[in-house]
Enzyme design. Structure first.
Site, mmCIF file in Angstrom:
data_model
loop_
_atom_site.group_PDB
_atom_site.id
_atom_site.type_symbol
_atom_site.label_atom_id
_atom_site.label_comp_id
_atom_site.label_asym_id
_atom_site.label_seq_id
_atom_site.Cartn_x
_atom_site.Cartn_y
_atom_site.Cartn_z
ATOM 1 N N ASP A 111 -9.690 71.547 -29.961
ATOM 2 C CA ASP A 111 -9.882 71.481 -31.408
ATOM 3 C C ASP A 111 -10.359 70.065 -31.739
ATOM 4 O OD1 ASP A 111 -9.492 71.980 -34.242
ATOM 5 O OD2 ASP A 111 -7.926 73.402 -33.688
ATOM 6 N N ASP A 153 4.979 73.661 -25.462
ATOM 7 C CA ASP A 153 4.308 72.551 -24.784
ATOM 8 C C ASP A 153 3.304 73.076 -23.757
ATOM 9 O OD1 ASP A 153 5.926 73.391 -22.647
ATOM 10 O OD2 ASP A 153 7.540 72.038 -23.265
ATOM 11 N N ASP A 204 13.352 71.663 -25.497
ATOM 12 C CA ASP A 204 13.479 70.823 -26.700
ATOM 13 C C ASP A 204 13.135 71.596 -27.975
ATOM 14 O OD1 ASP A 204 10.727 70.998 -26.706
ATOM 15 O OD2 ASP A 204 10.353 68.845 -26.671
ATOM 16 N N GLU A 259 -15.294 75.423 -38.390
ATOM 17 C CA GLU A 259 -14.566 75.958 -39.539
ATOM 18 C C GLU A 259 -15.296 75.476 -40.784
ATOM 19 O OE1 GLU A 259 -10.076 75.838 -41.410
ATOM 20 O OE2 GLU A 259 -11.091 73.992 -40.940
ATOM 21 N N HIS A 305 -3.783 80.096 -37.591
ATOM 22 C CA HIS A 305 -2.615 79.286 -37.929
ATOM 23 C C HIS A 305 -2.551 78.908 -39.412
ATOM 24 C CE1 HIS A 305 -5.934 76.613 -37.526
ATOM 25 N NE2 HIS A 305 -5.245 75.621 -38.047
ATOM 26 N N ASP A 306 -3.577 79.244 -40.170
ATOM 27 C CA ASP A 306 -3.607 78.887 -41.593
ATOM 28 C C ASP A 306 -3.378 80.078 -42.520
ATOM 29 O OD1 ASP A 306 -4.173 76.197 -41.141
ATOM 30 O OD2 ASP A 306 -6.340 76.536 -41.139
ATOM 31 N N ASP A 336 -12.835 71.445 -36.795
ATOM 32 C CA ASP A 336 -12.031 71.579 -38.005
ATOM 33 C C ASP A 336 -12.821 71.129 -39.241
ATOM 34 O OD1 ASP A 336 -9.108 71.865 -38.914
ATOM 35 O OD2 ASP A 336 -9.580 69.872 -39.681
#
Ligand code: GLC
Length: 583
Positions: free
Chosen positions: A101, A32, A28, A259, A332-333, A203
Site C-alpha cells: 500500500d 502480524d 500480543d 484509490e 477496510h473502509d 491510497d
C-alpha cells in the site's frame, strides 16, 4: 488492440489483508506478518493470485497505518524486515504476487520530514508540506474542510503558519509540487520494487495535486469540502506519468491500482488508459458507496437496484478499450458487504454468495477483503467508546460539538464505522476465533462460533467454497468473463440484476436477485432463444427444489426450462448460450 499476453495482469484476483486484524502470532492481540505467513496456504486455497497488504510500515497508528513515519521500515507491531522478506519469499513460493500500500498524499506528523519541516520556516524540509500564513483576521488560509470535519488547516504555534491536512491533523499533506518530494517517492517505489514487490495500491491518489492558489470553495460542507480544487487536480496526471516512468517502470510487470473517489469516466480513462502510462486500474468506488450520502459519509441514503445497475453498466461499457478498474464490495473502509448490501440474517449465505457472483463475473479485476469470503458480518457495536476508527470518533465529536443530537450521531456512527471491517478474522470456534491467544485489539464478533473458516471448510456449499468455485470458473472462462463484452438486460427491473458476458464464440448469462422476495422476470425473446442450448454453471441454490413448494428456477440444462422466477437472493450463471444471431 493489445495482445492477450500484455493483458495477463487483468486476470488477477486479489485478496486484501488488513494486517492488524488477520492473524496474531505472538499473543500480543495484534495481527502480524508471521501470522500472515502461517495463513498463506489458506489464501492460496481460495484461488487468488495476488495479496495486497494494507500498510505495515512504521506508524503511530492514529489511522491504523495510513499515517506513516518511515516508508522503508516495518512497524515493530507487525514484525521485522526479515519477517517481511520471508513473507515475500513465501508468497512468491506459492506462485502469488505481493502488493504494498502506498500512502502518498500525506505522512504522519511524526515523520522525520514533518518534524524538520515544522522546526523552522527555513528548514529545507519546510517545502515538503503545504504551509500558509493564514488570513489577517486569524482565520485559516482558506475555507476547505478536512474529511473528518472542521478546517483542513492547523495552526503551528512554533513557526507561526498553518499546514494543510485533508485528513487528520496528524496526517499533514505532502507538497507534490516540490520536485524533491516526488523524487523521494520515486526512490521509495524503486526501493520496494528492488526488494521484489509486484505491485502497489495507491491510497487517495487523486487528491495529491492541489490548485496552487488554494482558492476558497463555495461548497458548504462540514466535511471534505474544496474537492474541485484538488480532486483530480491540475497536475495529477503529469505527476503520475512521472511516477510511472521513474518508479513503477523500474521493474517490468509492476501492477498498480489507485484509490480515487469522485471520478468521471473521462478521469478513469485518463488514469488507466495504457497509452498514457499512469496506472493500470483504479477502484470502482461509486457502487460500494451507493448507500452513502455524498455530503456526509456517515449518513445513509436510499438506493434502488436500477441505480446500481446504471453505475455498473456505465463503467463496464464506457471504459472498454480505454481503461480498466478494480471491483470490490468491501474493504477496510466500509461496513461488511453482506450486512450492507445483503441480508446478514435469514438469507446470510445466499446473499453473500449472490454479491460475490456479481463482483466475480464482471469485466474488471475482483478484490476480496479478508473475511468477506466467509461472510463476516457487521459487529453489534453499542457505544462510541468501543470504537477505534478515528474518522468515526472525530465525526462524533465534531458533530456533537456543533449541536447535533448525540444519540442520533452515535447511532449513525455505530452503523457506518469502518471498525465493522476491522474486527479480527474468524478462523475457528476456539477462544478469540483462533486469531490470538492474547487479548484481541478489537473485539471478535460474537458470531465466530458459527461463522469461521474451519466450519466452512467442512461444508461443500459454504460461502468459502462458493468463492473457490467462482474464482476457478472465472479463470477457466477468462476469455469471456475477464475479456469479453458486458451486455445489460432488464435495466429497469427493481429486483433482478441480469447481464450477458460474451465474445465472438461464447456467451454466458448471469441472473441475480437482489431482494429477499421471489423475483419474477421475463428475459427478452432473443436471449431466451440463445438459452436453449445453455447449461447451468453455478448457482447459490440447488437446481431443483424437491418438495419445498418453491418453484425451481434453474436446471442442469436450461433447455426449455428458462427461469422466470428467482428465489430470494438467488444467483445463477448459465454458460454455453448460443452466440447471438447477427441482424
Ligand atoms: C484511504 C484509506 C483510509 C485512510 C485514508 C487516509 O481512504 O483507505 O483507510 O484513512 O485513505 O489515508
Amino acid at each position: 488492440m493489445m495482445t492477450q499476453q500484455s493483458e495477463a495482469w487483468k486476470e488477477k484476483v486479489v485478496y486484501q489483508i488488513f494486517p492488524r486484524s488477520f492473524q496474531d502470532s505472538n499473543g500480543d492481540g495484534n495481527g502480524d506478518i508471521p501470522g500472515i505467513i502461517s495463513r498463506l496456504d489458506y489464501i492460496k486455497s481460495i484461488g487468488v493470485d495476488t495479496i495486497w497488504l494494507s500498510p505495515v510500515y512504521e506508524s503511530p497508528r492514529v489511522d491504523q497505518g495510513y499515517d506513516i513515519t518511515n516508508h522503508r521500515e516495518i512497524d515493530p507491531m507487525m514484525g521485522t524486515m526479515e519477517d517481511w522478506e520471508r513473507l515475500l519469499e513465501e508468497v512468491h513460493g506459492r506462485g502469488m504476487d505481493l502488493w504494498m500500500d502506498l500512502v502518498l498524499n500525506h505522512t504522519s506528523d511524526e515523520h522525520r520530514w514533518f518534524k524538520r519541516a515544522r522546526s523552522s520556516k527555513d528548514n529545507p524540509y519546510r517545502d515538503y508540506y503545504i504551509w500558509r500564513p493564514g488570513e489577517k483576521d486569524g482565520e485559516p488560509p482558506n475555507n476547505w474542510t478536512s474529511y473528518l470535519g472542521g478546517s483542513a488547516w492547523t495552526y503551528d504555534e512554533a513557526s507561526g503558519e498553518y499546514y494543510l491536512h485533508l485528513y487528520n491533523k496528524k496526517q499533514p499533506d505532502l507538497n507534490w509540487d516540490n520536485p524533491k518530494v516526488r523524487e523521494e517517492i520515486q526512490k521509495m517505489v524503486r526501493y520496494w520494487l528492488d526488494k521484489g514487490v509486484n505491485g502497489f495500491r495507491l491510497d487517495a491518489i487523486n487528491v495529491v495535486s492541489k490548485d496552487s492558489e488554494l482558492p476558497d470553495t463555495n461548497e458548504s460542507k462540514l466535511e471534505g469540502s474544496g474537492y474541485k480544487h484538488f480532486k483530480n487536480g491540475p497536475n495529477v496526471h503529469k505527476y503520475l506519468r512521472e511516477l510511472n516512468e521513474k518508479g513503477f517502470s523500474h521493474k517490468e510487470g509492476t501492477v498498480t491500482v489507485g484509490e480515487a473517489s469522485m471520478v468521471s469516466m473521462e478521469d478513469v480513462s485518463r488514469y488507466t488508459d495504457p497509452e498514457r502510462k499512469e496506472l493500470n486500474m483504479i477502484f470502482m468506488m461509486e457502487s460500494p458507496s451507493i448507500g452513502t450520502d455524498p455530503d456526509d459519509s456517515f449518513k445513509t441514503r436510499e438506493w434502488t437496484l436500477p441505480e446500481l445497475k446504471e453505475i455498473v453498466t456505465r463503467w463496464e461499457k464506457e471504459l472498454v478499450d480505454r481503461g480498466w478498474f478494480g471491483l470490490f464490495a468491501s474493504n477496510h473502509d466500509h461496513a461488511r458487504m453482506v450486512s450492507h448490501f445483503g441480508d446478514d440474517g435469514k438469507y446470510w449465505a445466499e446473499s453473500a454468495k449472490m454479491l460475490a457472483t456479481l463482483v466475480h463475473t464482471l469485466w474488471g479485476t475482483p478484490f476480496i477483503y479478508q473475511g468477506e469470503e466467509i461472510g463476516m458480518t457487521d459487529y453489534p457495536f453499542e457505544s462510541i467508546d468501543q470504537l477505534d476508527d478515528q474518522m468515526a470518533r472525530h465525526y462524533y465529536d465534531f458533530r456533537t460539538q456543533n449541536g447535533e443530537d448525540p444519540q442520533e450521531v452515535e447511532r449513525r456512527v455505530l452503523a457506518g464505522t469502518r471498525d465493522h471491517a476491522r474486527t479480527p478474522m474468524q478462523w475457528d470456534d476456539s477462544e478469540h476465533a483462533g486469531f490470538t491467544t492474547g487479548k484481541p485489539w478489537m473485539p471478535v464478533h460474537p458470531n465466530y462460533r458459527e461463522i469461521n473458516v474451519h466450519a466452512q471448510e467442512q461444508h461443500e456449499h459454504s460461502i468459502l467454497n462458493y468463492y473457490r468455485k467462482l474464482i476457478a470458473m472465472r479463470r477457466e472462462h477468462a476469455d469471456v468473463i475477464v475479456h469479453g463484452e458486458y451486455v445489460p438486460l432488464l435495466e429497469e427491473h427493481e429486483q433482478v440484476f441480469a447481464y450477458i458476458r460474451r465474445n465472438e464464440t461464447s456467451q454466458g448469462l448471469v441472473l441475480l436477485n437482489f431482494s429477499d422476495q421471489k423475483a419474477e422476470f421475463e428475459l427478452p425473446e432473443d436471449v431466451g432463444v440463445c438459452l436453449e442450448s445453455a447449461y447451468r454453471m453455478l448457482g447459490n441454490y440447488p437446481p431443483h427444489t424437491e418438495g419445498s413448494g418453491e418453484e425451481a428456477s434453474g436446471n442442469d440444462s436450461a433447455g426449455d426450462d428458462v427461469p422466470r422466477v428467482l428465489r430470494p437472493y438467488e444467483a445463477i450463471i448459465f454458460g454455453g448460450l448460443k452466440p447471438a444471431q447477427k441482424g
